[in-house]
Structure formats: structure tokens, C-alpha cells
Design an enzyme around this catalytic site. Structure first.
Site, PDB file in Angstrom:
ATOM      1  CG  ASP A   1      -1.684   7.823   0.624  1.00 13.59           C
ATOM      2  OD1 ASP A   1      -1.257   8.966   0.790  1.00 13.59           O
ATOM      3  OD2 ASP A   1      -2.043   7.381  -0.488  1.00 13.59           O
TER       4      ASP A   1
ATOM      5  CG  ASP B   1      -1.653   1.246   1.467  1.00 19.52           C
ATOM      6  OD1 ASP B   1      -2.295   1.710   0.507  1.00 19.52           O
ATOM      7  OD2 ASP B   1      -1.599   1.794   2.587  1.00 19.52           O
TER       8      ASP B   1
ATOM      9  CG  ASP C   1      -2.212   2.608   6.376  1.00 16.46           C
ATOM     10  OD1 ASP C   1      -2.394   2.336   5.175  1.00 16.46           O
ATOM     11  OD2 ASP C   1      -2.666   3.634   6.918  1.00 16.46           O
TER      12      ASP C   1
END
Ligand SMILES: [Mg+2]
Length: 247
Positions: A13, A11, A190
């Protein structure tokens, strides 16, 4: 397991870079593109960024190397230079809804609309008090759009996107193609949007890593994007596999 047998999905961001208050103001560690390029070489090319951002946005922030990517939660992807984009013209009802949302939300300071063409994200990071309001607006929008669309919640963001989109699905798609095919997947993320990717790699016998806190099905955790960049740099340079298989 030999490290050339891994396929690494990352991922963006909150995973490779820190979350920022305004989505357009992302700050990328200047060493990141080189770390990713070295690791990609070590993995025989089996490294891809899996993000909710458009591919065009990610490209702008990762130097000149055109990494394999999935953008918009898998609505678009690029494997070995072959680009498959989503066409906003295929989503006329969503386009109308974006206009309506812009009218409804224009007068609310601190709410940001990120129009991604085939999806729309509504951010309230700058105005936490607006959370309930955004939830109700999104709920009504989805009622009007019907089951072809769904909502994906993240950190102070709600995104309306085609129901077919999802990080797990696109990771599965990558694994059908060379150089990913036959490798054991790792997915690092996240956020809530990544849980569906964690489930997929767990089901495929792979390895899932969540950055930071929060309930998760991921099998491993790292503290921060900086910790991950450090671990990836060590893997790229020294060949040290950075995650512990303790579950
Ligand atoms: Mg993220």
C-alpha cells in the site's frame, strides 16, 4: 554490481498501489502482477512483498502467481511456496481487546477497525478529527496488553501488533534463505512502518527507497507508486537498474 545479485523487497500500500480511503477498496494496476513476475524471474526469484496486510488479502489482488511475501508486518510469511501463518488463537488477550475496541469505537463514524487476526489496525483517514481520540484509545489498550504488544503508526492508522513483528526483522529472515541468501537487499516503502525496514537494509549494506514525502532514513526517493511501477517495468523488460546510488 550484477543485477542478479539483488534481493528486492517491496511494500504494497502506498508503494506498489495508491493509498485509498477505505482499506478494503485497493485498486491494483492490471499490469502489476506481470511486472512483478518478470522482475522476479530476472532476479532469480529473489523478490518478495513485505506488507502489513494479511498474505491472503495480497494474494487476492495479485493474480494467480503466489509471490513470496511477508504479511502482517512479518508475523506471517511465504518463501518459495512454504507458508508460515500466524494463529490468532495464540493471541487470546489481543482477541479480547479487539472485541473491546469494536465496542468502544462502534459509535464513532469514520473510524474503521481492520481485524487481521493477530493484529488490529484502527483507521481514521475518513475522520481526521478522531486522531487524538484513537491515540488515547490505543494508548490505554497497550497499557492493558503489556509489553508483548506495541503500536505501529502509519498514514491515518494505528496498528496494535505483537512486539516481535517488524519489517526489518522479516527482511533479515528472508536473507537467510535461498534465493535471497548472499544477495544485497533493496527495500522500497512509503510509510513510518517501513523505516524499520530501511534501517535494516542500510545496515546490511543494501539500498532503501522511500515513495513520496516525509522524513526518512531511506537513501533514495521516488515520487509515487506509478513512478515505481514504471521503474520496475523498465528493470524487468530492459534490465535497467532503476535506482541511483548517490549517497
Ligand atoms: Mg505502505
Amino acid at each position: 554490481m550484477a543485477q542478479e545479485d539483488w534481493a528486492l523487497f517491496l511494500d504494497f500500500d502506498g508503494t506498489l498501489v495508491d493509498i485509498v480511503e477505505r482499506p478494503e477498496a485497493v485498486a491494483v494496476d492490471p499490469n502489476l502482477p506481470e511486472i512483478l513476475a518478470s522482475l522476479e524471474a530476472r532476479l532469480g526469484g529473489a523478490l518478495a512483498i513485505i506488507s502489513g496486510r494479511p498474505i491472503a488479502f495480497l494474494d487476492q489482488h495479485l493474480g494467480t502467481r503466489r509471490f513470496d511475501m511477508a504479511g502482517l508486518h512479518g508475523l506471517e510469511h511465504r518463501i518459495e511456496g512454504d507458508l508460515f501463518l500466524c494463529d490468532p488463537d495464540d493471541h487470546p488477550r489481543l482477541r479480547e481487546m479487539v472485541e473491546r475496541l469494536e465496542e468502544i469505537l462502534r459509535s464513532r463514524p469514520g473510524i474503521l477497525i481492520e481485524d487481521k487476526g493477530c493484529s488490529v489496525a484502527i483507521h481514521w483517514r475518513l475522520a481526521p478529527i478522531e486522531r487524538e481520540f484513537v491515540h488515547s484509545v490505543v494508548h490505554s489498550a497497550l497499557e492493558a496488553l503489556g509489553s508483548d504488544y506495541r503500536v505501529q503508526f502509519g498514514k491515518a492508522v494505528a496498528e496494535i501488533l505483537p512486539s516481535a513483528a517488524g519489517k526489518g526483522k522479516v527482511i533479515e529472515k528472508f536473507l537467510q534463505y535461498s534465493p535471497y541468501h548472499g544477495r544485497r537487499p533493496i527495500f522500497v516503502g512509503d510509510d513510518l512502518t517501513d523505516e524499520n525496514g530501511f534501517k535494516m537494509v542500510n545496515a546490511l549494506g543494501g539500498f532503501s527507497v522511500r515513495i513520496g514525502t516525509g522524513e526518512t532514513v531511506a537513501r533514495e526517493r521516488l515520487g509515487s507508486p506509478a513512478d515505481l511501477r514504471h521503474a520496475l517495468a523498465r528493470w524487468a523488460v530492459q534490465g535497467a537498474f532503476p535506482f541511483q546510488e548517490n549517497h
